[in-house]
Design an enzyme around this catalytic site. Structure first.
Site, mmCIF file in Angstrom:
data_model
loop_
_atom_site.group_PDB
_atom_site.id
_atom_site.type_symbol
_atom_site.label_atom_id
_atom_site.label_comp_id
_atom_site.label_asym_id
_atom_site.label_seq_id
_atom_site.Cartn_x
_atom_site.Cartn_y
_atom_site.Cartn_z
ATOM 1 N N GLY A 20 0.755 -1.145 0.083
ATOM 2 C CA GLY A 20 0.013 0.007 0.065
ATOM 3 C C GLY A 20 0.781 1.321 0.009
ATOM 4 N N SER A 21 2.082 1.251 -0.679
ATOM 5 C CA SER A 21 2.747 2.433 -0.446
ATOM 6 C C SER A 21 2.207 3.572 -1.302
ATOM 7 C CB SER A 21 4.550 2.121 -1.034
ATOM 8 O OG SER A 21 4.337 1.637 -2.232
ATOM 9 N N ASN A 22 1.643 3.120 -2.233
ATOM 10 C CA ASN A 22 0.827 4.056 -3.339
ATOM 11 C C ASN A 22 -0.175 4.790 -2.520
ATOM 12 O OD1 ASN A 22 2.230 4.430 -6.152
ATOM 13 N ND2 ASN A 22 2.369 2.200 -5.818
ATOM 14 N N LEU A 101 -10.304 -7.991 -13.203
ATOM 15 C CA LEU A 101 -11.553 -7.547 -12.897
ATOM 16 C C LEU A 101 -12.390 -8.048 -13.898
ATOM 17 C CD1 LEU A 101 -10.317 -4.173 -12.395
ATOM 18 C CD2 LEU A 101 -10.889 -5.712 -10.642
ATOM 19 N N ASN A 115 -5.427 2.917 -12.597
ATOM 20 C CA ASN A 115 -4.675 1.860 -12.201
ATOM 21 C C ASN A 115 -2.964 2.331 -12.366
ATOM 22 O OD1 ASN A 115 -3.773 -0.759 -11.341
ATOM 23 N ND2 ASN A 115 -3.324 -1.285 -13.380
ATOM 24 N N HIS A 117 0.654 0.676 -13.091
ATOM 25 C CA HIS A 117 1.362 -0.298 -13.637
ATOM 26 C C HIS A 117 2.563 -0.071 -13.753
ATOM 27 C CE1 HIS A 117 1.587 -4.175 -15.555
ATOM 28 N NE2 HIS A 117 2.405 -3.815 -16.306
ATOM 29 N N SER A 144 3.433 3.587 -15.463
ATOM 30 C CA SER A 144 2.310 4.224 -16.209
ATOM 31 C C SER A 144 0.959 4.147 -15.432
ATOM 32 C CB SER A 144 1.702 3.258 -17.560
ATOM 33 O OG SER A 144 2.849 3.115 -18.305
ATOM 34 N N LEU A 152 -6.785 -5.881 -19.971
ATOM 35 C CA LEU A 152 -5.970 -5.962 -18.933
ATOM 36 C C LEU A 152 -4.721 -5.121 -19.080
ATOM 37 C CD1 LEU A 152 -5.083 -7.226 -16.108
ATOM 38 C CD2 LEU A 152 -3.720 -8.794 -17.567
ATOM 39 N N ASP A 153 -4.466 -4.052 -18.426
ATOM 40 C CA ASP A 153 -3.482 -3.263 -18.520
ATOM 41 C C ASP A 153 -3.519 -2.415 -19.830
ATOM 42 O OD1 ASP A 153 -2.475 -3.844 -15.932
ATOM 43 O OD2 ASP A 153 -1.344 -5.424 -16.842
ATOM 44 N N GLN A 181 9.005 6.862 -8.373
ATOM 45 C CA GLN A 181 8.417 7.574 -9.402
ATOM 46 C C GLN A 181 7.090 7.501 -9.345
ATOM 47 O OE1 GLN A 181 9.865 9.711 -11.793
ATOM 48 N NE2 GLN A 181 11.631 9.294 -10.748
ATOM 49 N N GLU A 182 6.572 6.308 -8.795
ATOM 50 C CA GLU A 182 5.026 6.009 -8.561
ATOM 51 C C GLU A 182 4.496 6.901 -7.823
ATOM 52 O OE1 GLU A 182 4.463 1.825 -7.716
ATOM 53 O OE2 GLU A 182 5.100 0.957 -9.461
HETATM 54 C C1 GAR Z 1 3.309 -1.040 -7.573
HETATM 55 O O1 GAR Z 1 4.613 -1.169 -7.830
HETATM 56 C C2 GAR Z 1 2.455 -1.117 -8.548
HETATM 57 O O2 GAR Z 1 3.048 -0.399 -9.761
HETATM 58 C C3 GAR Z 1 2.137 -2.603 -8.872
HETATM 59 O O3 GAR Z 1 2.116 -3.227 -7.671
HETATM 60 C C4 GAR Z 1 2.903 -2.302 -6.667
HETATM 61 C C5 GAR Z 1 2.290 -2.097 -5.414
HETATM 62 O O4 GAR Z 1 2.966 -1.491 -4.413
HETATM 63 N N1 GAR Z 1 1.098 -2.963 -9.583
HETATM 64 C C6 GAR Z 1 0.949 -3.695 -10.529
HETATM 65 O O5 GAR Z 1 1.540 -4.645 -10.783
HETATM 66 C C7 GAR Z 1 -0.507 -3.942 -11.242
HETATM 67 N N2 GAR Z 1 -0.683 -4.781 -12.314
HETATM 68 P P1 GAR Z 1 2.295 -1.016 -3.152
HETATM 69 O O6 GAR Z 1 1.273 -1.669 -2.676
HETATM 70 O O7 GAR Z 1 3.259 -0.613 -2.187
HETATM 71 O O8 GAR Z 1 1.595 0.595 -3.524
#
Ligand code: GAR
Length: 222
Positions: A20-22, A101, A115, A117, A144, A152-153, A181-182
């Site tokens: 859940g860092s995002n 989904l 989302n 990715h 992205s 998907l994606d 970057q995310e």
């Molecule tokens: C993130 O790096 C995100 O880009 C990826 O999962 C990670 C979740 O990190 N998402 C995917 O791969 C989706 N296809 P987080 O739980 O620390 O946010």
């Protein structure tokens, strides 16, 4: 008690499966006053995910819906929709939500579900994107943010951030670079959504009424 200001604020529901860092980057941007919105709820499909406690630590309402308790994808998605709708969101944010989904689910939130990715889409849909970029000998990789559609994606890309792949990089170091970057990129895109500046019109992402190029806006801040 909810204040009048909170009643007017756009409501975000964040779906997670892991750390859940995002989710935290978005919650922190809201707390810092950079995004005028509220996290109405967080929903997680894995009872052991670290993100559940991180959300609780920030007083975010969390619901856990374990996909293993459902015999079909449809039943799980139905329970998810009920929980999401209970939070009455304006925006649904997938933040490392690792479930495929169903079409009904996607259609319900189309145009208000985004989302993140970890690749420069359209490259590397699916899993293990960091290793795949290294194995392919790419010199660049990245992240992205896109609208979610039934592919998907594959929905329209909104924004990307690029990182370099250096000789000493392995999948873990590259993941760390991409995640940095995310945590910058996702709050920016969420802000645009909550301000009503970002829309999907006829399958095309638009910012301030202007179509976004197919590869998304480039927001690298290295
Ligand atoms: C993130 O790096 C995100 O880009 C990826 O999962 C990670 C979740 O990190 N998402 C995917 O791969 C989706 N296809 P987080 O739980 O620390 O946010």
């Amino acid at each position: 008690m909810m204040t009048d200001a909170a009643l007017d604020q756009p409501r975000i529901v964040i779906l997670i499966s892991g750390t859940g860092s995002n989710m935290l980057a978005i919650a922190d941007a809201i707390k810092a006053g950079q995004i005028d919105a509220m996290v109405a709820g967080v929903i997680c499909n894995r009872p052991d995910a670290a993100g559940i406690q991180y959300a609780k630590d920030r007083d975010l309402p969390v619901e856990v819906i374990d996909h293993k308790n459902f015999t079909s994808r449809e039943d799980f998605d139905f329970a998810m929709m009920k929980a999401i709708d209970g939070f009455a969101p304006d925006l649904v944010v997938l933040a490392g939500f690792m479930r495929i989904l169903t079409p009904d689910f996607v259609r319900r939130y189309e145009g208000r579900m985004v989302n993140i990715h970890p690749s420069l889409l359209p490259k590397y849909h699916g899993l293990h994107t960091h290793q795949r970029a290294i194995d392919a000998g790419d010199s660049e990789h990245g992240v992205s943010v896109h609208y979610v559609t039934e592919e998907l994606d594959g929905g329209p890309v909104i924004a990307q951030a690029v990182v370099s792949i250096d000789v000493e990089d392995d999948a873990d170091s590259l993941k760390r670079k991409v995640q940095q970057q995310e945590h910058v990129l996702y709050p920016i895109v969420v802000k645009w959504c909550t301000e009503g500046r970002l829309l999907m019109k006829n399958g095309v992402a638009t910012l301030d009424g202007k179509p976004i190029p197919k590869s998304g806006l480039q927001l690298s801040n290295q």
